[in-house]
Design an enzyme around this catalytic site. Structure first.
Site, PDB file in Angstrom:
ATOM      1  N   ASN A  94      -8.973  -2.727  10.854  1.00 22.01           N
ATOM      2  CA  ASN A  94      -7.992  -3.340   9.645  1.00 22.01           C
ATOM      3  C   ASN A  94      -7.190  -2.182   9.164  1.00 22.01           C
ATOM      4  O   ASN A  94      -7.820  -1.012   9.040  1.00 22.01           O
ATOM      5  CB  ASN A  94      -8.913  -3.872   8.606  1.00 22.01           C
ATOM      6  CG  ASN A  94      -9.680  -4.979   9.105  1.00 22.01           C
ATOM      7  OD1 ASN A  94     -10.709  -4.672   9.944  1.00 22.01           O
ATOM      8  ND2 ASN A  94      -9.618  -6.243   8.379  1.00 22.01           N
ATOM      9  N   GLU A 109      10.306  -5.476  -5.638  1.00 21.81           N
ATOM     10  CA  GLU A 109       9.416  -6.603  -5.130  1.00 21.81           C
ATOM     11  C   GLU A 109       9.976  -7.979  -4.834  1.00 21.81           C
ATOM     12  O   GLU A 109      10.561  -8.542  -5.729  1.00 21.81           O
ATOM     13  CB  GLU A 109       8.242  -6.647  -5.756  1.00 21.81           C
ATOM     14  CG  GLU A 109       7.227  -7.685  -5.351  1.00 21.81           C
ATOM     15  CD  GLU A 109       6.807  -7.468  -3.762  1.00 21.81           C
ATOM     16  OE1 GLU A 109       7.082  -8.621  -3.178  1.00 21.81           O
ATOM     17  OE2 GLU A 109       6.256  -6.374  -3.461  1.00 21.81           O
ATOM     18  N   GLU A 125     -14.527  -9.246  13.327  1.00 25.15           N
ATOM     19  CA  GLU A 125     -14.980  -9.548  11.828  1.00 25.15           C
ATOM     20  C   GLU A 125     -15.755 -10.940  12.048  1.00 25.15           C
ATOM     21  O   GLU A 125     -15.287 -11.896  12.772  1.00 25.15           O
ATOM     22  CB  GLU A 125     -13.828  -9.751  10.918  1.00 25.15           C
ATOM     23  CG  GLU A 125     -12.883  -8.451  10.741  1.00 25.15           C
ATOM     24  CD  GLU A 125     -11.815  -8.881   9.929  1.00 25.15           C
ATOM     25  OE1 GLU A 125     -11.715 -10.297   9.186  1.00 25.15           O
ATOM     26  OE2 GLU A 125     -10.823  -8.238   9.587  1.00 25.15           O
ATOM     27  N   HIS A 151      -1.823  -8.326  10.548  1.00 25.55           N
ATOM     28  CA  HIS A 151      -1.789  -6.858  10.860  1.00 25.55           C
ATOM     29  C   HIS A 151      -0.686  -6.179  11.235  1.00 25.55           C
ATOM     30  O   HIS A 151      -0.547  -5.610  12.192  1.00 25.55           O
ATOM     31  CB  HIS A 151      -2.979  -6.148  11.465  1.00 25.55           C
ATOM     32  CG  HIS A 151      -4.239  -6.557  10.870  1.00 25.55           C
ATOM     33  ND1 HIS A 151      -5.530  -6.811  11.457  1.00 25.55           N
ATOM     34  CD2 HIS A 151      -4.486  -7.184   9.481  1.00 25.55           C
ATOM     35  CE1 HIS A 151      -6.558  -6.984  10.637  1.00 25.55           C
ATOM     36  NE2 HIS A 151      -5.870  -7.360   9.710  1.00 25.55           N
ATOM     37  N   TYR A 154       0.870  -1.312  -0.022  1.00 28.96           N
ATOM     38  CA  TYR A 154      -0.008  -0.011  -0.124  1.00 28.96           C
ATOM     39  C   TYR A 154       0.786   1.190  -0.061  1.00 28.96           C
ATOM     40  O   TYR A 154       1.053   2.074  -0.724  1.00 28.96           O
ATOM     41  CB  TYR A 154      -0.892  -0.005   1.241  1.00 28.96           C
ATOM     42  CG  TYR A 154      -1.994  -1.038   1.016  1.00 28.96           C
ATOM     43  CD1 TYR A 154      -3.235  -0.807   0.219  1.00 28.96           C
ATOM     44  CD2 TYR A 154      -1.865  -2.259   1.792  1.00 28.96           C
ATOM     45  CE1 TYR A 154      -3.871  -1.837   0.181  1.00 28.96           C
ATOM     46  CE2 TYR A 154      -2.823  -3.209   1.558  1.00 28.96           C
ATOM     47  CZ  TYR A 154      -4.031  -3.091   0.799  1.00 28.96           C
ATOM     48  OH  TYR A 154      -4.852  -4.126   0.859  1.00 28.96           O
ATOM     49  N   GLY A 205      -8.386  -9.898   3.193  1.00 28.13           N
ATOM     50  CA  GLY A 205      -9.787  -9.987   3.149  1.00 28.13           C
ATOM     51  C   GLY A 205     -10.429  -8.610   2.553  1.00 28.13           C
ATOM     52  O   GLY A 205     -11.689  -8.659   2.268  1.00 28.13           O
TER      53      GLY A 205
END
Length: 551
Positions: free
Chosen positions: A530, A89, A407, A492, A69, A168
């Site tokens: 999240n 990457e 969740e 996370h 991100y 997700g």
């Protein structure tokens, strides 16, 4: 409207007739999909050959380490400002179908594509009735890394798109009243008025149609979770996601190739999910100024003449072997390898004397976002459905009194389980530190499994209450024999190079002009929800300032 919405797109026992053998086989490794939680009707693949990888001796104006991100935001905005960018990457490009015609393997049948350089799967939930269900696989640079430290396993995406490939897609903006605890040095006004809306729009965030939700067989499990929450006086909320909801409705109608409804999530999603490959990275590449080299791992970043940096890069093969070592020069370097990757690299470079002037905050304040999992055994009159969408769309929000958000997660086994499953995000206060072990020659993390107890206690504020009301019990067979809580992992990871501590207020590593951190390492351990929308919005804020002042 049958429930409230958390955030919004521009802010925030086996079934009768199924044998025990078939039930265990059906659950298999797919149980792991419950916790991690395109648009075309065919698997995403590009016929155009990939450009040649970065050459030894190359010089680039901006080098971005990582394609998750933060890195994707930096690459796009730098390119829009006229700066040529090269992204490195460590994982694969994931743009070529395998022998089965799909880019990503199915969660029910993990193969060599599933795990990063492992010879046996390590699914997050991989027991049933206490029996282990992991399987042997060929060693390969697969999409999901289960990186093991002393007290925790950290799940991370490996490939162009980073964590967006394997999560997700739950795109949650923190409550404004919680923001001060997340990023105390950042002005919440600018985040909620400018950068969160910008991030949500660019990510393609949307919410399930509540009318369709009421009748969709694939969300029976969520409706059961809602019913149990409400009967216990707990608020149920719809949660935004980056899945293409129109595509999912067509999946359910049988007019599109099944993807979320085929359990595709843990090891990638072939169709409906809007990962970074379809959003930020697609826009970045469209500028003509961004190039990506996959299977390239950064080993060192060292000062060079003229205020530039020499970056040593290892090119990998799909078995993890180093096929070439390259030295490239960059005017500016953006660390975006994820919380763990960025922190490990910076800690190593400081401790080994390559970047000795990095301050002592590097490696500190790492946290796991309070992740803890559990399952509940429901009554026979509360079936959760054999068909379950792998994309979560709802949650139980008890942050106001119990510091826990859960969740309502799927168990997409393809058979009825009479079980509800949850991933909780809690306000766990514990923080760990990365440090260099010179004897072992590696970076280690001092997290202790016992530090998960606050997360368990906070999650109990929800599930003890539901069990008492419903007369149900916890499942004790999903994480090992007689083990209730999944307290051994996180999806996370956050922190390790915290904003305004290890860096300045916009991610600059001030001792070394031209070095920046722009990923989840900037966030001190917890976002209360999240985290990827917050990572994206913070990157939007920081890169805007960096472009305006440094370039």
């Amino acid at each position: 409207m049958s429930g409230s919405t958390l955030g919004h797109p521009t802010s925030p026992g086996a079934s009768p007739g199924v044998s025990r053998r078939a039930f265990i086989a059906g659950t298999g490794s797919v149980l792991g999909a419950a916790a991690l939680a395109g648009r075309a009707p065919a698997a995403r693949a590009h016929a155009v050959p990939a450009p040649a990888p970065i050459a030894d001796g190359a010089r680039v104006p901006a080098l971005v380490i990582g394609t998750g991100y933060g890195g994707a935001v930096a690459a796009l905005r730098l390119a829009e400002a006229g700066v040529d960018v090269h992204m490195l990457e460590m994982g694969m490009a994931w743009d070529v179908p395998g022998p089965d015609g799909k880019v990503f393997c199915n969660t029910r049948e993990p193969d060599h594509r599933s795990y990063w350089l492992r010879t046996r799967t390590k699914a997050p939930v991989n027991y049933f009735i206490g029996l282990p269900l992991d399987r042997d696989i060929p060693r390969y640079t697969g999409i999901l890394d289960a990186e093991e430290f002393g007290g925790i396993t950290v799940y991370q995406g490996r490939g162009v798109g980073g964590g967006s490939l394997v999560n997700g897609g739950m795109a949650v903006t923190p409550r404004r009243e919680d923001f001060g605890a997340v990023l105390p040095s950042v002005n919440p006004g600018e985040m909620y008025d400018v950068y969160y809306p910008r991030a949500n729009a660019a990510l393609g965030v949307g919410t399930v149609d509540p009318d369709w939700f009421e009748s969709a067989a694939c969300y029976q499990y969520t409706r059961v979770g809602r019913r149990h929450a409400r009967r216990s006086g707990l608020p149920f909320v719809f949660v935004p996601d980056v899945y293409d909801w129109e595509y999912m409705e067509r999946e359910a109608a049988g007019t599109a190739t099944k993807s979320a409804l085929a359990g595709e999530i843990l090891y990638g999603n072939n169709h409906g999910k809007k990962s970074l490959q379809q959003t930020y990275l697609a826009r970045a590449r469209a500028t003509g100024r961004v190039t990506v080299s996959a299977l390239h791992r950064v080993a060192s970043v060292a000062p060079a003449s003229g205020g530039r940096y020499t970056v040593v890069v290892e090119q990998l093969d799909t078995g993890g072997g180093v096929t070439a070592v390259k030295s490239v020069t960059a005017d500016r370097v953006f660390f975006a390898a994820g919380s763990v990757g960025t922190s490990k690299l910076l800690v190593k470079l400081k401790a080994t004397g390559v970047l000795p002037l990095l301050n002592d905050e590097v490696g500190r304040d790492w946290g796991e976002n309070g992740n803890v999992m559990c399952g509940r055994a429901n009554h026979l009159w509360d079936p959760t459905g054999a068909l379950q969408s792998a994309i979560p769309c709802g949650g139980i929000d008890n942050r106001a009194s119990g510091r826990a958000f859960a969740e309502v997660a799927p168990l997409p086994t393809g058979i009825e389980t009479f079980a509800s499953f949850y991933l909780s995000i809690t306000g766990n206060p514990h923080r760990a530190r990365f440090s260099w072990n010179p004897v072992a020659g590696r970076v280690e993390l001092d997290w202790q499994t016992a530090w998960k107890q606050p997360s368990i206690d906070m999650a109990r504020s929800i599930f003890d209450r539901i069990n008492a009301k419903e007369g149900t019990v916890y499942r004790s067979d999903l994480f090992g024999a007689y083990k209730i809580w999944g307290d051994h992992l996180t999806y996370h990871p956050l922190g390790g190079a915290v904003l305004n501590r290890a860096t300045d207020g916009h991610g600059r590593l001030t001792a070394y002009p031209g070095l920046y951190v722009i990923d989840g390492a900037l966030i001190p351990g917890n976002t209360t929800v999240n985290p990827f929308v917050t990572i994206t919005a913070l990157a939007e804020r920081n890169i805007e300032k960096i472009i305006a002042t440094d370039l």
